[in-house]
Design an enzyme around this catalytic site. Sequence first.
Site, PDB file in Angstrom:
ATOM      1  N   SER A 133       2.044   9.766   5.237  1.00  0.00           N
ATOM      2  CA  SER A 133       3.469  10.147   5.608  1.00  0.00           C
ATOM      3  C   SER A 133       3.863  11.256   4.906  1.00  0.00           C
ATOM      4  CB  SER A 133       4.372   8.865   4.990  1.00  0.00           C
ATOM      5  OG  SER A 133       5.773   9.349   4.966  1.00  0.00           O
ATOM      6  N   TYR A 146       8.048   3.524  -2.021  1.00  0.00           N
ATOM      7  CA  TYR A 146       7.254   4.162  -0.714  1.00  0.00           C
ATOM      8  C   TYR A 146       6.754   5.323  -1.029  1.00  0.00           C
ATOM      9  CZ  TYR A 146       6.272   5.319   4.133  1.00  0.00           C
ATOM     10  OH  TYR A 146       5.517   5.641   5.419  1.00  0.00           O
TER      11      TYR A 146
END
Length: 247
Positions: A133, A146
């Site tokens: 990501s 995250y």
Amino acid sequence: MTKRAVVTGASSGIGAATVRALRGSGWEVVAVARRADRLAALAEETGAVAMPGDVTDQASVDQLVAGVLAGGGVDALVNIAGGAFGVDSIAEGKFADWEKMYNVNVLGSLRMIKALLPALRDNGEGSVVLLTSTAGIVAYEGGGGYVAAKFAQHSMAGTLRLEEAEHNVRVIDILPGLVQTEEFSLNRLGGDQAAADKVYTGVEKPLLAEDVADVVAYSLNLPHHVNLDQIVMRPVAQAAAHKLIRK
């Protein structure tokens, strides 16, 4: 010769779209996820082989990989399984959320890589894809757990590439920005559909699961000596992690 890929996280979103994209370009695909009913429907639709399994459980991975290898060799491992849980600050961070994110994103990828790496080396032209990501290269408030997990997974891709080049194993790191999928934001926001919808409000064209899947398939369909080491992809509306155009 037909190539064979193992795709984790295949029951929905980018994982399911990746199964479709690879099948559409002629690959045999073993689709892996926990939800057997969804896998069965995807297998019926695409002709993929459904193998239920949980990347966060070593016994499940061992059983899964034994089944995969019983069916033949492997050309590519595509690590899509992952997720984000919670939007707390680090000061308010919940250990259970952090552990869950680390286990699925980082350790889940590690379990699958360790289990299939001998087969990928034996192949002579194996590939490993990690779906990380832009959170793995740019931190942001409310994303501590995250961000930490994706930074770790991103660094794993870089280390693995250095270690496996001598075995001719290609390592591809794909880092999407804002992607609108059926479950990602919903899971992160504890099932609050209104809050999940708000993430994309006013963004004319966020990335879709199919956009990311097309890039995964493209990177794997290139001649093996071509390695797209790191692919950062965002919608045009997201010029940077801190700049998102909403209308």
